[in-house]
Design an enzyme around this catalytic site. Structure first.
Site: not given
Length: 402
Positions: A244, A271, A332, A335, A359, A368
């Protein structure tokens, strides 16, 4: 001449004799079946035109039935009534069929391919052929290129566009090049594909506008006008890392390990508020090594006007505006370029792509992991950087689906 109509039963009952003989049909003057001593049976049609006698071969029985033989003989009689010689007409039609066969779309496409392949890499040539064989030849391959219309091509492209928009645009360009070749070789008089780019759905410009990987060469050429080498480097790194814009702007040298070729972004700049490990391609490492000579004395990889502050949030967008890419590309948007190219290639797990974008894919089991699939993602990012180099060198995109 017999006044009895010929029947299929009579034809089947006809036995060979020492010499050829005829079975005439009273319903169709001039039509007869020639029975040979070896038992074979041939349809013939005798007629006169301009005081000359002609004999037309209609076909072999039973492949050509009595009904079909009568139909063909009747068609010939209609031609004769209009002063047209059926035998000569058949020769002309055969010549046209042969010409159409020579001008079949697949044949023309293969001739075009042969003229271009010498300037392509082996992998790119394989991609082009694969796209033709998979998406184009099944629809257009057997048709004469003369008969193919813009509507025919558009139907093919719109079907592809529903699942792979960028591949549809590439197919349009390739089919268009084939028709240009056909125009040059005088097989057709115009290129029906010329205006179809406007018929496909346009990529929507806006907040996260993006361009496909195939358009990177034109973008890089424009990027040279950005002025600041630092801004150029920042944008190139956005392209190569899929970070980003904020993640790149705030990036600090202490987060970068050039020996391991990784960036470890802390949770506070992410984010999703989770730390994230980004594997770097060789090309990205080289850009960072070069940038260190300019900003190594600052904590930030890309410092702003003051060394203790990062690059401003608007710097990259303003640079894109200066080079003519306002509303066409955004920081952006790279991406999207990245994910589109890799997802359409079909070579990489969607999980790898999603994790590279920081993500958290719904399908990933367990907790994660900031370094999940690091080995696979490292290879994927190197493939992506190499694909960009290949496109810049004019050798095509090796990531295109095979």
């Amino acid at each position: 001449m017999s006044k009895t109509p010929l029947t299929a039963k009579a034809i089947d009952a006809a036995q060979p004799q020492d010499k050829p003989y005829k079975l005439t049909d009273s319903l169709t003057p001039g039509l007869f079946l020639l029975v040979h001593p070896n038992g074979s049976k041939y349809w013939r049609f005798r007629y006169w035109l301009n005081k000359r006698e002609f004999l037309q071969a209609i076909g072999v029985y039973p492949l050509i039935t009595l009904k079909e033989a009568r139909r063909r003989a009747t068609e010939s009689r209609s031609l004769i009534a209009n002063g047209i010689n059926p035998v000569e007409q058949a020769r002309k039609e055969k010549a046209i069929d042969a010409l159409n066969m020579a001008a079949g779309f697949k044949k023309v496409a293969e001739d075009w391919f042969a003229t271009r392949v010498g300037g392509w890499s082996e992998s790119y040539a394989k991609q082009v052929r694969s796209a033709l064989e998979k998406d184009v030849y099944p629809v257009l391959g057997k048709r004469s290129i003369v008969d193919i219309t813009a509507r025919d091509v558009l139907a093919l492209l719109q079907k592809k566009e529903r699942t792979a928009p960028e591949q549809a645009r590439k197919l349009r360009r390739r089919i268009g090049e084939i028709f240009k070749f056909a125009v040059i070789t005088e097989l057709v008089t115009r290129n029906p594909v010329a205006d179809l780019d406007t018929a496909l759905k346009a990529r929507r410009p806006g907040h996260n506008a993006w361009i496909p990987i195939s358009e990177i060469p034109a973008f890089y050429k424009a990027l040279e006008r950005a002025g600041s080498v630092q801004i150029q480097t920042a944008i190139r790194l956005l392209i190569l890392t899929a970070l980003r814009t904020a993640e790149l702007r705030l990036c600090r040298w202490e987060w970068i390990n050039l020996e391991d070729a990784t960036i470890t972004l802390p949770a506070e700049v992410m984010k999703a508020r989770r730390p994230h490990v980004v594997p770097l391609s060789r090309q990205a490492v080289e850009l960072l090594q070069d940038q260190f000579t300019r900003s190594g004395y600052s904590a930030f990889v890309f410092p702003g006007r003051f060394m203790d502050k990062p690059l401003s949030a608007s710097a990259i967008l303003k640079a894109l505006e200066r080079i003519g890419y306002k509303s066409i590309a955004t920081g952006h948007g790279w991406r999207t370029t990245f994910s589109t190219a890799l997802n359409e290639s079909g070579r990489y797990s969607p999980d790898w792509i999603e994790i590279q974008l920081a993500h958290v894919p719904k399908g990933i089991r367990g907790v994660y992991n900031q370094a999940a699939y690091l080995k696979q993602r490292r290879a994927m990012m190197q493939d992506y950087a190499d694909a960009i180099d290949s496109i810049l060198a004019g050798n095509g995109n090796p990531l295109e689906p095979e």
